[in-house]
Scaffold this motif. Structure first.
Motif, PDB file in Angstrom:
ATOM      1  N   UNK A   1      47.599  43.488  30.027  1.00  0.00           N
ATOM      2  CA  UNK A   1      47.734  44.129  31.333  1.00  0.00           C
ATOM      3  C   UNK A   1      46.389  44.151  32.069  1.00  0.00           C
ATOM      4  N   UNK A   2      45.322  44.515  31.369  1.00  0.00           N
ATOM      5  CA  UNK A   2      44.001  44.587  31.999  1.00  0.00           C
ATOM      6  C   UNK A   2      43.486  43.202  32.391  1.00  0.00           C
TER       7      UNK A   2
ATOM      8  N   UNK B   1      42.707  41.343  40.843  1.00  0.00           N
ATOM      9  CA  UNK B   1      41.617  41.880  41.664  1.00  0.00           C
ATOM     10  C   UNK B   1      40.723  40.760  42.200  1.00  0.00           C
ATOM     11  N   UNK B   2      40.530  39.714  41.394  1.00  0.00           N
ATOM     12  CA  UNK B   2      39.702  38.592  41.834  1.00  0.00           C
ATOM     13  C   UNK B   2      40.321  37.855  43.016  1.00  0.00           C
ATOM     14  N   UNK B   3      41.651  37.994  43.147  1.00  0.00           N
ATOM     15  CA  UNK B   3      42.360  37.329  44.241  1.00  0.00           C
ATOM     16  C   UNK B   3      42.867  38.332  45.285  1.00  0.00           C
ATOM     17  N   UNK B   4      42.243  39.518  45.303  1.00  0.00           N
ATOM     18  CA  UNK B   4      42.594  40.569  46.273  1.00  0.00           C
ATOM     19  C   UNK B   4      44.059  40.955  46.198  1.00  0.00           C
ATOM     20  N   UNK B   5      44.590  40.954  44.992  1.00  0.00           N
ATOM     21  CA  UNK B   5      45.953  41.452  44.773  1.00  0.00           C
ATOM     22  C   UNK B   5      45.877  42.586  43.748  1.00  0.00           C
ATOM     23  N   UNK B   6      46.797  43.536  43.875  1.00  0.00           N
ATOM     24  CA  UNK B   6      46.729  44.718  43.005  1.00  0.00           C
ATOM     25  C   UNK B   6      48.116  45.089  42.485  1.00  0.00           C
ATOM     26  N   UNK B   7      48.736  44.120  41.814  1.00  0.00           N
ATOM     27  CA  UNK B   7      50.051  44.359  41.219  1.00  0.00           C
ATOM     28  C   UNK B   7      49.942  45.066  39.866  1.00  0.00           C
ATOM     29  N   UNK B   8      48.775  44.990  39.237  1.00  0.00           N
ATOM     30  CA  UNK B   8      48.560  45.612  37.931  1.00  0.00           C
ATOM     31  C   UNK B   8      47.430  46.625  38.035  1.00  0.00           C
ATOM     32  N   UNK B   9      47.558  47.702  37.270  1.00  0.00           N
ATOM     33  CA  UNK B   9      46.544  48.755  37.233  1.00  0.00           C
ATOM     34  C   UNK B   9      45.892  48.789  35.869  1.00  0.00           C
ATOM     35  N   UNK B  10      44.573  48.774  35.822  1.00  0.00           N
ATOM     36  CA  UNK B  10      43.872  48.824  34.539  1.00  0.00           C
ATOM     37  C   UNK B  10      44.125  50.156  33.837  1.00  0.00           C
ATOM     38  N   UNK B  11      44.250  50.075  32.519  1.00  0.00           N
ATOM     39  CA  UNK B  11      44.497  51.276  31.711  1.00  0.00           C
ATOM     40  C   UNK B  11      43.435  51.359  30.619  1.00  0.00           C
ATOM     41  N   UNK B  12      43.248  52.545  30.100  1.00  0.00           N
ATOM     42  CA  UNK B  12      42.315  52.735  28.999  1.00  0.00           C
ATOM     43  C   UNK B  12      42.956  52.291  27.694  1.00  0.00           C
ATOM     44  N   UNK B  13      42.184  51.590  26.891  1.00  0.00           N
ATOM     45  CA  UNK B  13      42.650  51.166  25.574  1.00  0.00           C
ATOM     46  C   UNK B  13      41.922  52.007  24.545  1.00  0.00           C
ATOM     47  N   UNK B  14      42.666  52.767  23.794  1.00  0.00           N
ATOM     48  CA  UNK B  14      42.030  53.659  22.830  1.00  0.00           C
ATOM     49  C   UNK B  14      42.979  53.943  21.675  1.00  0.00           C
ATOM     50  N   UNK B  15      42.408  54.265  20.547  1.00  0.00           N
ATOM     51  CA  UNK B  15      43.175  54.580  19.348  1.00  0.00           C
ATOM     52  C   UNK B  15      43.470  56.072  19.333  1.00  0.00           C
TER      53      UNK B  15
END
Length: 488
Positions: free
Chosen positions: A146-147, A154-168
């Motif tokens: 996803x990230x 984001x590199x193509x000025x599109x925002x269909x996905x949102x970054x999330x935190x990856x953690x245990x």
């Protein structure tokens, strides 16, 4: 045909269950949440007698089709067994039922459920085991994908996905998930369905009913050439071709034996005698069985974000040692949660606020608890109560949630930046959604300052104050759980 229908239903079930456990959007739960509610042990915990009756009736009619097309852990074992078959063909042989191990373990499991001994029930509940594997091992991989897609967008000025935190969320659960996957993969690779027929409490329970199933795999002795291909390909090790018998308590109706028999000597049929002179319409029978199975199953890269403003890395928060763990609103009490939760991790993966995580407490092993290092329990969110299939977290409305006191805030003056750094703060009071925190005068070492005072009658234990407190690594205000939730 039966085998193809079984594989198709397995793909559908695994896809839906995995999407649910990955927490891929709440809309998935709205139209596919039923696959979690038809799992046997969660339905038993929730006293969902309708689902339990459906599963038992299905076993009495068709045998253990539940284990083949509904249980995700059983389906996963079929996949590893299939891989083992690629390496070595015709590798199985008939083995007698190990009644001492099988029923002895079931008795211990039932006793553990009655006594509320969570470590044993959560470790061996099949749906919960698969939930831990997905949540601990597969979800981080999904979040990394996803990230990566978010970065490309984001590199193509599109925002269909949102970054999330990856953690245990829990090292204990992570280790248990890895061990569970490795052990089950090894057993399935070598011995097929040995776990289902020796240890799994659901498989043993359904075996009582499948012995009397109406439809079952039967030998036609006139056609059998005693080639042994059925026995060599039975992953349940339930076929004895020499005596022409099948152990129906262990047969999971996978259809592999029917597919391997080249002499039409095996049929999945009722116990009623079939006239010898009448030709058997195999395609029609497979279609009818497939329709029954389908109808039954339907009823049944970034590790952590840094917010530093380009100046310095902000130190991570550390969870305090709470005297009483906080259980989610709707769980009624810590005791209710302990006795009903199967630790399937569905609520953990579905929590949009990163509040729920598996407990490391031995008596509540891997059951969800709340902690607020990465978010707080928003009063408008009732996601965990909506997805719980076992009734451990009862469904609540948004209005009800704002009246449930799951915990209470406690101020620790030694950590408060007002006293340690001599600055004005009040962050906890400004962000308290219930107005339970007020700033009051306090005589500090440098004169009169404003510090937080908590009104326990208003505090619901949402954790907003703890999460938003600027003190590091320990918050100056944290939430203690209430053993028994109460309503204001």
């Amino acid at each position: 045909m039966l085998r193809k229908i079984r594989i198709l239903l397995q793909v559908v079930t695994m896809t839906l269950v995995t999407l649910l456990l990955l927490g891929i959007g709440f809309r998935v739960h709205l139209w596919a949440g039923w696959v979690a509610k038809i799992q046997f042990l969660p339905a038993l915990m929730a006293l969902n007698f309708g689902v339990l009756a459906m599963v038992i009736i299905a076993a009495l009619l068709f045998g253990r089709i539940y284990c083949s097309v509904v249980c995700p852990l059983g389906i996963m074992q079929d996949f590893f067994s299939w891989l083992g078959g690629k390496a070595k063909k015709n590798r199985f042989s008939y083995a007698k039922e190990n009644k001492v191990l099988r029923y002895g373990f079931l008795g211990v499991f039932i006793l553990a459920m009655i006594l509320g001994f969570a470590p044993l029930t959560t470790l061996f509940a099949p749906y919960s085991a698969y939930g831990r594997i997905v949540n601990s091992l597969f979800k981080p991989l999904y979040d990394m994908l996803n990230n990566w897609l978010a970065g490309l967008d984001a590199a193509n000025d599109r925002y269909n996905f949102t970054e999330v935190q990856i953690w245990t969320r829990s090292v204990t659960t992570f280790v248990v998930a890895i061990l569970t996957l490795l052990i089950l993969a090894f057993l399935a690779w070598r011995k097929g369905r040995v776990y289902c027929n020796s240890i799994c409490p659901v498989g043993t329970t359904l075996s009582f009913f499948s012995r009397f199933s109406l439809f079952r795999v039967r030998f036609d002795q006139d056609k059998c050439k005693h080639c042994g291909m059925c026995e060599k390909n039975c992953k349940a090790q339930a076929i004895d071709f020499k005596n022409g018998t099948v152990d129906y308590s262990r047969c999971v109706v996978c259809g592999d034996c029917l597919d391997k028999c080249k002499f039409d000597a095996l049929h999945y049929t009722s116990q009623k005698p079939v006239a010898v002179a009448k030709p058997v319409d195999k395609e029609r029978r497979a279609f009818l069985v497939g329709a029954a199975v389908a109808g039954t199953s339907a009823a049944l890269a970034q590790t952590q974000m840094k917010v530093d403003g380009g100046l310095a890395v902000i130190e991570d928060k550390v969870a305090p040692k709470r005297q009483t763990p906080i259980t989610p609103p709707g769980s009624v009490s810590a005791r209710h949660m302990q006795r009903h939760c199967t630790a399937c991790q569905l609520c953990v993966s579905s929590c949009p606020n990163n509040v729920l995580r598996p407990s490391t407490d031995f008596m509540k092993l891997m059951q969800p608890v709340m902690s607020f290092e990465r978010g707080y329990c928003r009063p408008e969110c009732t996601r965990c109560s909506e997805v719980c299939p076992a009734g451990a977290i009862k469904p609540i409305t948004r209005e009800e949630k704002t009246t449930i006191h799951a915990g209470h805030a406690v101020w620790i003056k030694e950590n408060c930046v007002v006293l340690t750094d001599g600055v004005s703060c009040g962050n906890c009071a400004r962000h308290c959604p219930t107005g339970a925190i007020q700033m009051v005068d306090y005589e500090g070492p440098n004169g009169m300052v404003k510090v937080p005072a908590v009104d326990d009658n208003k505090c619901i234990g949402c954790g907003a104050c703890e999460y938003l407190c600027p003190a590091r690594p320990f918050s100056a205000i944290y939430v203690e759980g209430n053993e028994m939730h109460h309503i204001s």
